[in-house]
Design a protein around this motif. Structure first.
Motif, short mmCIF file in Angstrom:
data_model
loop_
_atom_site.label_atom_id
_atom_site.label_comp_id
_atom_site.label_asym_id
_atom_site.label_seq_id
_atom_site.Cartn_x
_atom_site.Cartn_y
_atom_site.Cartn_z
N LEU A 31 -7.13 2.74 0.74
CA LEU A 31 -8.06 2.49 -0.20
C LEU A 31 -8.70 3.74 -0.59
CD1 LEU A 31 -9.14 0.55 -2.38
CD2 LEU A 31 -11.15 -0.18 -0.49
N THR A 66 -14.92 -0.80 -4.74
CA THR A 66 -14.62 -0.33 -3.24
C THR A 66 -15.61 -0.88 -2.50
OG1 THR A 66 -13.63 1.68 -4.23
CG2 THR A 66 -14.35 1.61 -1.68
N THR A 118 -16.82 7.48 1.35
CA THR A 118 -16.45 6.79 0.12
C THR A 118 -16.97 7.89 -0.90
OG1 THR A 118 -16.28 4.58 1.05
CG2 THR A 118 -16.73 4.84 -1.42
N GLU A 135 0.85 -1.38 0.09
CA GLU A 135 -0.18 -0.05 0.06
C GLU A 135 0.91 1.22 -0.01
OE1 GLU A 135 -2.75 1.88 3.39
OE2 GLU A 135 -3.56 0.14 2.69
N VAL A 168 -3.66 -1.65 -3.98
CA VAL A 168 -4.32 -1.23 -2.74
C VAL A 168 -5.58 -1.94 -2.53
CG1 VAL A 168 -5.07 0.71 -1.42
CG2 VAL A 168 -3.31 1.01 -2.79
N TRP A 169 -6.70 -2.10 -3.66
CA TRP A 169 -7.83 -2.69 -3.51
C TRP A 169 -7.56 -4.36 -3.21
CZ3 TRP A 169 -9.88 -6.73 -6.30
CH2 TRP A 169 -11.26 -7.09 -6.04
N PHE A 208 -4.78 1.78 -7.57
CA PHE A 208 -6.04 1.31 -7.10
C PHE A 208 -5.95 -0.10 -6.94
CE2 PHE A 208 -10.26 -0.02 -7.59
CZ PHE A 208 -10.85 0.84 -6.20
N ALA A 224 -6.22 -4.79 0.13
CA ALA A 224 -7.34 -4.65 1.39
C ALA A 224 -8.32 -5.78 1.28
CB ALA A 224 -8.18 -3.28 0.79
#
Length: 400
Positions: free
Chosen positions: A97, A120, A157, A55, A73-74, A70, A77
Motif C-alpha cells: 500500500l 490509507t 506514510t 497486489e 491494493v487498497w 492504488f 489491504a
C-alpha cells in the motif's frame, strides 16, 4: 499508437516494477502473516494467495494506471484486514500500500493524491486495531499498542506520500524549465533570422549597388569625366545612407528590450521614390504604377512591402544591369498586390557571383509568409518577375 522506439524502454520499466512488486509483497506476506506456520491450514494459505496476488499484478502496472493500482491494493489491504478481524486469518498488509500511495502521489493530480492519503488511514487503523479486537494484547497494553502503531505508521506514510509529491513537483519544474529554455532558444533563433534579414537588406543590397555603380564609373571614366563625378557622388550617397541605417541597426541591437522589427529602419512605400531614383542613376529605366486608393498600412507591413521592392530592384541592377526596362506596380484593394518586372535587356548578361548572398528571396518569402501573404518569383519572357500579396494589416499573432 505507441512509438516503436519506446517499446524496449516500456518493457524494461514494467519488468522493474514487477520485480519491485515481488520485493514488496513477499515481505508483506511474511511480516504481516505466518504462511509457513504449522497452525496455518490450506484455506488460509489460499486466502493469503488470493490477497497477495492482486497486489503483485497491480503494482506491476503502477506507473501506467497509478489510481487504479492504488484502488486494487487498497481494496486488498482493507479486505484482508476486515477478514482478519472476523476470523483467525491474521493478514494486514501495508508495504504494498505504501508503494501504491507513493505512485499515486508521484503521478496523480493533487486531489487524487490527497484522497489516497486519507483512504490509507483506514487499513492503518484496522491494522492497529486487529490485535486489540482479537484479544492478542492485554488491556493494560492496548494504549501503548495504539501509540506505538501510530508512531510507526504515520511517519512512513507521510514520507511515502511527501516523497511522491516532492518528486512530482521537481519533475513539473524541470519540464517547465525545459519549455522556457526551448522558447528562449526559439526567440533567439527568430531574432537572429530577423537580424540576418535586416543586415541583408541594409548592407548587401547597398554594397551590391555600390559595386555596380563603381563598375559603371570605371567603364565610363575615359570617355565621360562629367558622368564619372556624378556616379562617384551617387556612390558616396549610397554609402552614407547604408551607414546611417547600419548605425540605427546597431543602436537597436544594443537595446535588449526592443525587438529588431520594432525599429530596424522605418522605411515604407512612401520611400520608393528615393529607391527608384537610385535605380535610375544605375541605368535602369524604371516606372512606378499605382492603381486603386492607397490605404494606411501597419508599419511592419509597410516595411515588408518596401523591402520586397528594394530586393527586386536590386536584383534587376545586379542581374540585368544598365539599359533594362522595369516596372513597379502597386494595386490597392482588399489586399496589397505588388509586382516588379523587368525585360532583362540590360548590358550585364551575368552578375558577379560574389554579389549574391543567396538569401534575398528566401528572406522575402519568410517576411511575407509571416504576415499571411504570398510571394512568387520566376522568369518572365526574357526577364524576371516578382509578385506578392500582403494583407493591409498583420494578423493579431504577428502584431503581438
Amino acid at each position: 499508437m505507441t512509438d516503436p522506439a519506446r517499446r524496449p524502454w516500456s518493457r524494461t520499466v514494467t519488468a522493474q516494477d514487477a520485480a519491485l512488486a515481488l520485493a514488496v509483497t513477499v515481505p508483506d506476506v511474511f511480516f504481516y502473516a505466518t504462511p509457513l506456520a504449522p497452525e496455518v491450514n490450506g484455506r488460509d494459505q489460499l486466502l493469503l494467495t488470493a490477497f497477495a496476488l492482486p497486489e503483485v499484478v497491480a503494482l506491476t502496472f503502477r506507473r501506467r494506471w497509478p489510481t487504479a493500482v492504488f484502488a486494487v491494493v487498497w481494496a486488498a489491504a482493507v479486505g484482508a484486514a476486515l477478514l482478519s478481524l472476523d476470523s483467525d486469518f491474521g493478514f494486514t498488509p501495508f508495504f504494498g500500500l505504501l508503494i501504491a500511495l507513493y505512485s499515486v502521489a508521484r503521478l496523480g493530480a493533487r486531489p487524487v493524491a490527497l484522497t489516497a492519503l486519507v483512504l490509507t488511514g483506514l487499513p492503518v487503523a484496522l491494522g492497529i486495531w486487529d490485535p486489540i479486537a482479537t484479544g492478542a494484547v492485554r488491556p493494560d497494553r492496548q494504549t501503548a499498542l495504539v501509540i506505538s502503531g501510530i508512531a510507526f505508521y504515520l511517519p512512513i506514510t507521510a514520507v511515502a506520500w511527501g516523497a511522491g509529491r516532492w518528486i512530482r513537483s521537481a519533475a513539473v519544474a524541470a519540464e517547465r524549465d525545459r519549455r522556457e529554455l526551448a522558447l528562449a532558444r526559439r526567440a533567439v533563433r527568430n531574432e537572429r533570422v530577423q537580424i540576418a534579414r535586416e543586415l541583408h537588406d541594409i548592407v548587401a543590397n547597398a554594397v551590391a549597388v555600390i559595386v555596380m555603380r563603381a563598375d559603371t564609373a570605371r567603364s565610363t571614366a575615359p570617355t565621360d569625366p562629367g558622368r564619372l563625378a556624378a556616379t562617384l557622388g551617387d556612390i558616396e550617397e549610397l554609402g552614407r545612407n547604408a551607414m546611417a541605417e547600419l548605425r540605427r541597426m546597431l543602436r537597436l541591437l544594443r537595446t535588449a528590450d526592443v525587438p529588431v522589427a520594432d525599429g530596424a529602419g522605418r522605411r515604407g512605400l512612401a520611400d520608393l521614390g528615393l529607391l527608384l531614383d537610385d535605380a535610375r542613376r544605375a541605368g535602369i529605366l524604371i516606372d512606378l504604377e499605382v492603381h486603386g486608393h492607397p490605404a494606411r498600412l501597419d508599419d511592419s507591413v509597410d516595411l515588408t512591402a518596401y523591402r520586397l521592392v528594394q530586393e527586386a530592384v536590386t536584383n534587376i541592377i545586379k542581374h540585368s544591369g544598365p539599359g533594362s526596362h522595369a516596372a513597379v506596380r502597386i494595386r490597392w484593394s482588399e489586399v496589397l498586390a505588388l509586382e516588379v518586372v523587368d525585360d532583362g535587356a540590360g548590358r550585364r548578361p551575368e552578375a558577379p557571383r560574389e554579389l549574391s548572398t543567396g538569401h534575398g528571396l528566401l528572406g522575402l518569402a519568410e517576411r511575407i509568409a509571416l504576415f499571411g501573404g504570398e510571394l512568387t518569383a520566376s522568369p518572365y519572357l526574357s526577364g524576371f518577375r516578382v509578385t506578392a500579396t500582403l494583407p493591409l494589416s498583420p494578423p493579431p499573432a504577428t502584431a503581438g
